[in-house]
Motif scaffolding. Structure first.
Motif, PDB file in Angstrom:
ATOM      1  N   ALA A 244       4.426   8.779  -1.507  1.00  0.00           N
ATOM      2  CA  ALA A 244       5.573   7.732  -1.403  1.00  0.00           C
ATOM      3  C   ALA A 244       6.032   7.422  -0.032  1.00  0.00           C
ATOM      4  O   ALA A 244       6.488   6.605   0.186  1.00  0.00           O
ATOM      5  N   VAL A 245       5.912   8.582   0.735  1.00  0.00           N
ATOM      6  CA  VAL A 245       6.463   8.606   1.990  1.00  0.00           C
ATOM      7  C   VAL A 245       5.899   7.454   2.938  1.00  0.00           C
ATOM      8  O   VAL A 245       6.608   7.136   3.952  1.00  0.00           O
ATOM      9  N   PRO A 246       4.462   7.372   3.281  1.00  0.00           N
ATOM     10  CA  PRO A 246       4.067   6.535   4.266  1.00  0.00           C
ATOM     11  C   PRO A 246       4.593   5.136   4.203  1.00  0.00           C
ATOM     12  O   PRO A 246       4.615   4.594   5.256  1.00  0.00           O
ATOM     13  N   TYR A 247       5.035   4.665   2.895  1.00  0.00           N
ATOM     14  CA  TYR A 247       5.379   3.403   3.018  1.00  0.00           C
ATOM     15  C   TYR A 247       6.544   2.930   3.750  1.00  0.00           C
ATOM     16  O   TYR A 247       6.512   1.954   4.749  1.00  0.00           O
ATOM     17  N   THR A 248       7.477   3.845   3.815  1.00  0.00           N
ATOM     18  CA  THR A 248       8.764   3.394   4.684  1.00  0.00           C
ATOM     19  C   THR A 248       8.432   3.673   6.029  1.00  0.00           C
ATOM     20  O   THR A 248       8.595   2.828   6.953  1.00  0.00           O
ATOM     21  N   GLU A 249       7.456   4.634   6.455  1.00  0.00           N
ATOM     22  CA  GLU A 249       7.234   4.796   7.742  1.00  0.00           C
ATOM     23  C   GLU A 249       6.383   3.649   8.346  1.00  0.00           C
ATOM     24  O   GLU A 249       6.302   3.326   9.406  1.00  0.00           O
ATOM     25  N   ILE A 250       5.307   3.183   7.473  1.00  0.00           N
ATOM     26  CA  ILE A 250       4.504   2.177   7.952  1.00  0.00           C
ATOM     27  C   ILE A 250       5.442   0.780   8.155  1.00  0.00           C
ATOM     28  O   ILE A 250       5.159   0.197   9.136  1.00  0.00           O
ATOM     29  N   ALA A 251       6.284   0.757   7.260  1.00  0.00           N
ATOM     30  CA  ALA A 251       7.144  -0.421   7.476  1.00  0.00           C
ATOM     31  C   ALA A 251       7.910  -0.434   8.772  1.00  0.00           C
ATOM     32  O   ALA A 251       8.038  -1.110   9.476  1.00  0.00           O
ATOM     33  N   LYS A 252       8.326   0.877   9.133  1.00  0.00           N
ATOM     34  CA  LYS A 252       9.306   1.063  10.177  1.00  0.00           C
ATOM     35  C   LYS A 252       8.590   0.753  11.277  1.00  0.00           C
ATOM     36  O   LYS A 252       8.951   0.215  12.473  1.00  0.00           O
ATOM     37  N   VAL A 253       7.339   1.506  11.508  1.00  0.00           N
ATOM     38  CA  VAL A 253       6.562   1.193  12.977  1.00  0.00           C
ATOM     39  C   VAL A 253       5.863  -0.143  12.760  1.00  0.00           C
ATOM     40  O   VAL A 253       5.082  -0.588  13.729  1.00  0.00           O
ATOM     41  N   GLY A 254       5.876  -0.830  11.923  1.00  0.00           N
ATOM     42  CA  GLY A 254       5.237  -2.149  11.803  1.00  0.00           C
ATOM     43  C   GLY A 254       3.610  -2.406  11.796  1.00  0.00           C
ATOM     44  O   GLY A 254       2.977  -3.169  12.319  1.00  0.00           O
ATOM     45  N   TYR A 255       3.306  -1.282  11.092  1.00  0.00           N
ATOM     46  CA  TYR A 255       1.709  -1.132  10.945  1.00  0.00           C
ATOM     47  C   TYR A 255       1.538  -2.186   9.800  1.00  0.00           C
ATOM     48  O   TYR A 255       2.155  -1.978   8.484  1.00  0.00           O
ATOM     49  N   PRO A 256       0.243  -2.777   9.581  1.00  0.00           N
ATOM     50  CA  PRO A 256      -0.019  -3.664   8.383  1.00  0.00           C
ATOM     51  C   PRO A 256      -0.333  -2.694   7.121  1.00  0.00           C
ATOM     52  O   PRO A 256      -1.171  -1.894   7.391  1.00  0.00           O
ATOM     53  N   MET A 257       0.442  -3.257   6.253  1.00  0.00           N
ATOM     54  CA  MET A 257       0.379  -2.481   4.802  1.00  0.00           C
ATOM     55  C   MET A 257      -0.893  -2.315   4.313  1.00  0.00           C
ATOM     56  O   MET A 257      -1.369  -1.410   3.742  1.00  0.00           O
ATOM     57  N   ASN A 258      -1.660  -3.489   4.703  1.00  0.00           N
ATOM     58  CA  ASN A 258      -2.970  -3.646   3.963  1.00  0.00           C
ATOM     59  C   ASN A 258      -3.956  -3.039   4.431  1.00  0.00           C
ATOM     60  O   ASN A 258      -5.210  -2.889   4.234  1.00  0.00           O
ATOM     61  N   LYS A 259      -3.634  -2.397   5.645  1.00  0.00           N
ATOM     62  CA  LYS A 259      -4.820  -1.647   6.272  1.00  0.00           C
ATOM     63  C   LYS A 259      -4.767  -0.101   6.151  1.00  0.00           C
ATOM     64  O   LYS A 259      -5.383   0.814   6.538  1.00  0.00           O
ATOM     65  N   TYR A 260      -3.677   0.332   5.409  1.00  0.00           N
ATOM     66  CA  TYR A 260      -3.299   1.646   4.744  1.00  0.00           C
ATOM     67  C   TYR A 260      -4.096   1.945   3.475  1.00  0.00           C
ATOM     68  O   TYR A 260      -3.891   1.316   2.474  1.00  0.00           O
ATOM     69  N   ILE A 261      -5.099   2.695   3.310  1.00  0.00           N
ATOM     70  CA  ILE A 261      -5.931   3.150   2.168  1.00  0.00           C
ATOM     71  C   ILE A 261      -5.471   4.312   1.674  1.00  0.00           C
ATOM     72  O   ILE A 261      -6.010   5.369   2.266  1.00  0.00           O
ATOM     73  N   GLY A 262      -4.915   4.702   0.637  1.00  0.00           N
ATOM     74  CA  GLY A 262      -4.578   5.806   0.030  1.00  0.00           C
ATOM     75  C   GLY A 262      -5.701   6.536  -1.026  1.00  0.00           C
ATOM     76  O   GLY A 262      -6.855   5.694  -1.196  1.00  0.00           O
ATOM     77  N   SER A 263      -5.958   7.782  -0.998  1.00  0.00           N
ATOM     78  CA  SER A 263      -6.918   8.471  -1.812  1.00  0.00           C
ATOM     79  C   SER A 263      -6.597   8.083  -3.161  1.00  0.00           C
ATOM     80  O   SER A 263      -5.378   7.701  -3.444  1.00  0.00           O
ATOM     81  N   LEU A 264      -7.463   8.448  -4.122  1.00  0.00           N
ATOM     82  CA  LEU A 264      -7.274   7.956  -5.596  1.00  0.00           C
ATOM     83  C   LEU A 264      -6.377   9.063  -6.133  1.00  0.00           C
ATOM     84  O   LEU A 264      -5.511   8.719  -6.884  1.00  0.00           O
ATOM     85  N   TRP A 265      -5.776  10.132  -5.473  1.00  0.00           N
ATOM     86  CA  TRP A 265      -4.513  10.864  -5.754  1.00  0.00           C
ATOM     87  C   TRP A 265      -3.250  10.419  -5.508  1.00  0.00           C
ATOM     88  O   TRP A 265      -2.402  10.982  -5.701  1.00  0.00           O
ATOM     89  N   CYS A 266      -3.357   9.349  -4.845  1.00  0.00           N
ATOM     90  CA  CYS A 266      -2.099   8.470  -4.221  1.00  0.00           C
ATOM     91  C   CYS A 266      -2.106   7.335  -5.045  1.00  0.00           C
ATOM     92  O   CYS A 266      -1.413   6.374  -4.770  1.00  0.00           O
TER      93      CYS A 266
END
Lengths: 436, 333
Positions: A244-266
């Motif tokens: 659950a941690v990456p999402y706040t960090e991704i939002a903070k640094v302005g990285y496009p959310m749809n370019k982050y692909i989690g493994s199936l265990w996430c």
């Protein structure tokens, strides 16, 4: 062992709640006998969130099977052994129920590694769906281990193939940069060799951001990925609360959310849910269908939960973790059924392992079980213990996941070569001749 | 006590041997090592689990890849850990207390990192190495009883050695350093020699314990089994068992490893008595932690000097009452 129907959240607050026992209905059904199936469970600690769902899904499926008369007339009864996702406790649990195991499923990769020697000696199959040792797909070298569905190497190659698809072809990957952010353990590190080879093959670049357990602090890594490395895609291999941690960090640094692909265990609601709308458009892998729209899940709701015999909060039915449990239950019951049919009662670990090797879940069989679309076709043998499977990709819309891709297959040749190489190294290290 | 330990396999079931006794005495040995550096020499170390990992990997590589005989492999596991331990221990010459703790904490991370990263270890992407079947001079150590005796012999020898060591000139030098290191060095105790020696002995014990994990318990060296929380647990063992006590190291190991299991089993039994299903499984699982935490608090408040003190208190009480156990007079073990 009869289980209470209520899964009580209030327990966390320390409220001494006493769950209302399910009515002890007089059992009208006559069973030929019982199959005792000990289960390793994780109900406490940072991994309990998803793990309890997987446990409940299995137990609900066993209940459903029992209500329909059991496996060929044999009732499945289970006993839980809590091991907190810790290796020494898993070994203790194993010894406590030694001789009673039908199939060991700790849902913990480290536990599988520690149990490997014992289960092989005692002839009990230890499985870990979409986890464990990737090379245990080789049933000859690892006669009592199995990754069942989508081992880590298959997952890694399938995820890269999905990125290739997004780009419009694998050749378009040339020159792209992929950031790999992962837990620094045998789970997060298993994809390394696949990424290396794929990078060579398709000419992309990848870099690892290793996080030590429990990986709850990721801000430096994400700044680095987004601002300095400027990754075209980020692939995550996290687990439990760290998902659950990456999402706040991704939002903070302005990285496009749809370019982050989690493994199936996430890829469970428990992982992304805490981030809620913030994580909108993020994508994770999965190895099965999501939601309740499958006959077997509906049947569980209609029969098990209506009778008050459910093992989870009703709202969790159909969640990703829960469906994984049902799939696990289907596989274990199928192995037991095959074992009974071929070798007769009473069941033991070896018979169930033999039953596992006879599993043939094709379209027709999945339809019978009401699991069409819920899980891929699985056919195992003495040589092949599963693992070479495709992945689905699912998108988070702020409240739930929707599947957005077809089944994306792994790079079979590459994964198979790695399995062979790694199994060979294992045989040399342990000097064990291939078991017959 | 030794007689009891030797007779154990004839009396107890395989479960007790494999799941209870073997891990307890292995971790007891590692705790004894930590007790030497922390309890006797007064230097806090947070890297004990990493030293165990070093021992485990050295031993399994030596035996599995190079065919070094098992006893030598165990010795080698200890030696490699001891050499690294000396390097890790060097900051102790300049810093102590919490600062030293942080320095040794770094070693925990660096060692684990290196075991995963250095390709030569062969731990690969699984960070795990399995051992071949354990054989010593043609004798097969695959049964639980044989494994137990292998572990017991090594642990007993090293405990005896450790027990004598702490009562020797070296042990007294360590205690002098613990009480006041500057005063001790003015009186002629070499800080350099004895502090480094404490780290050397301590990490040697950890390394041997690690190799016993491989040969006597799990059959594999796996990085995941030696994370930071294991180091903290071993520290907990000596604090609860008793700092500066050989017996306390083993009592503490038993307390930390076995009590949670005992609580879990007991609660399961009690819950089953009520017909089962009246208490949800989640409450049972979480209650275990609550009870365990409460017991740690209870014992630390009741006896801050640890279980060993309680044990001797009990022994002398029995002694006064019955006039037997003369041997325990004067402190005993």
């Amino acid at each position: 062992m009869k289980k209470a129907g209520m899964w009580c959240k209030a327990a966390w607050a320390g409220v001494a709640a006493v769950a209302v026992a399910a009515p002890f209905a007089v059992n009208a059904q006559q069973y030929k006998g019982e199959i005792l199936h000990p289960m390793m469970v994780t109900r406490t600690g940072p991994f309990a969130t998803a793990s309890t769902g997987v446990t409940a899904g299995q137990q609900d499926y066993y209940t459903l099977v029992n209500m329909a008369g059991g496996i060929d007339g044999y009732k499945i009864v289970w006993e839980e052994c809590e091991f907190e996702y810790k290796v020494p406790r898993a070994l203790e649990c194993y010894e406590r129920y030694k001789g009673k195991w039908k199939m060991v499923y700790p849902n913990s990769t480290p536990a599988i590694f520690a149990l490997a020697e014992r289960v092989t000696k005692d002839e009990v199959l230890a499985i870990n769906l979409a986890g464990g040792r990737s090379d245990s797909s080789d049933g000859e070298t690892f006669p009592y281990l199995a990754p069942v569905i989508a081992n880590f190497w298959a997952q890694a190659t399938s995820t890269i193939a999905y990125i290739g698809q997004l780009e419009g072809g694998m050749d378009k990957l040339k020159g792209k940069k992929i950031a790999y952010i992962h837990l620094d353990n045998d789970y997060g590190r298993q994809p390394f060799p696949m990424f290396d080879e794929l990078a060579k093959k398709y000419g992309f670049e990848w870099k690892s951001w290793a996080l030590s357990w429990p990986a709850l602090e990721q801000s430096a890594a994400w700044v680095d990925i987004a601002r300095r490395y400027r990754a075209d895609y980020a692939v995550g291999w996290l687990y439990g609360q760290s998902c659950a941690v990456p999402y706040t960090e991704i939002a903070k640094v302005g990285y496009p959310m749809n370019k982050y692909i989690g493994s199936l265990w996430c890829g469970t609601e428990d992982d992304v849910g805490p981030a809620g709308p913030l994580a909108k458009d993020t994508v994770t892998a999965n190895f099965h269908g999501v939601g309740k729209d499958f006959p077997v899940i509906k049947e569980i709701e209609a029969k098990v939960y209506k009778a008050g015999k459910g093992n989870a909060e009703p709202a969790r039915v159909g969640s990703v973790a829960y469906n994984r449990g049902v799939i696990t239950g289907i596989i274990i019951v199928e192995a037991m059924r095959n074992g009974l049919k071929a070798k007769g009662a009473p069941l033991d670990g070896k018979k169930v392992r033999d039953g596992y090797r006879m599993i043939k879940l094709d379209d027709a069989r999945l339809k019978q079980l009401g699991a069409t679309g819920l899980m891929p076709n699985l056919v195992f043998s003495e040589k092949y213990h599963g693992g070479m499977d495709s992945q689905l990709f699912q998108k988070w819309d702020g409240t739930k996941f929707t599947t957005i891709s077809k089944w994306i297959p792994p790079d079979q040749a590459m994964v198979q070569a790695k399995i062979d190489e790694s199994a060979k190294a294992f045989r040399e290290q342990t000097k064990a001749a291939p078991a017959k | 006590m030794l007689a009891m330990a030797v007779a154990a396999p004839f009396v107890l079931s395989e479960y007790w041997i494999k799941a209870i006794l073997i891990p307890t005495i292995i971790f007891g040995l590692s705790a004894l090592g930590l007790n030497i550096v922390s309890g006797y020499a007064g230097l806090i170390s947070m890297g004990q689990a990493a030293f165990m990992a070093l021992g485990a990997f050295s031993a399994v590589i030596a035996y599995g890849r190079f065919g070094v005989p098992v006893p030598l492999a165990i010795l080698l596991g200890g030696t490699v850990a001891a050499l690294v331990g000396v390097v890790v221990g060097t900051p102790s010459l300049r810093i102590k207390g919490l600062y030293l703790m942080v320095a040794t904490l770094a070693s925990q991370f660096i060692i684990i990192w290196a075991l995963q990263r250095v390709p030569w270890t062969g731990s690969g992407s699984f960070a795990t190495l399995n051992t071949p079947p354990v054989r010593i001079a043609g004798f097969d150590f695959s049964t639980p009883t044989a494994k137990y005796y292998l572990v017991l012999v090594v642990v007993a020898l090293m405990t005896l050695f450790g027990w004598n060591l702490v009562r020797s000139r070296i042990g007294r030098a360590w205690m002098a350093l613990r009480e006041h290191d500057i005063a001790a060095s003015i009186m002629g105790v070499s800080m350099l020699r004895y502090k480094l020696l404490a780290f050397l002995v301590s990490s040697f014990y950890a390394g041997v314990a690690g190799s016993l994990v491989v040969f006597g318990w799990t059959g594999a060296a796996s990085v995941q089994e030696y994370e930071l929380d294991v180091s903290i647990k071993i520290l907990g063992m000596i604090i609860i068992g008793g700092l500066g006590s050989v017996l306390g190291s083993f009592l503490g190991a038993a307390f930390i490893l076995l009590l949670p299991i005992l609580i879990a089993v007991a609660m399961q039994r009690v819950a089953a008595l009520t017909g089962g299903g009246t208490v949800s499984v989640d409450i049972l699982a979480n209650a275990e932690h609550v009870v365990f935490g409460a017991l740690i608090l209870f014992f630390l408040i009741r006896e801050p000097q640890g279980l060993a003190k309680l044990w001797f208190g009990l022994a002398s009480w029995v002694d006064r009452r019955t006039g037997t156990f003369k041997a325990t007079k004067g402190g005993g073990k």
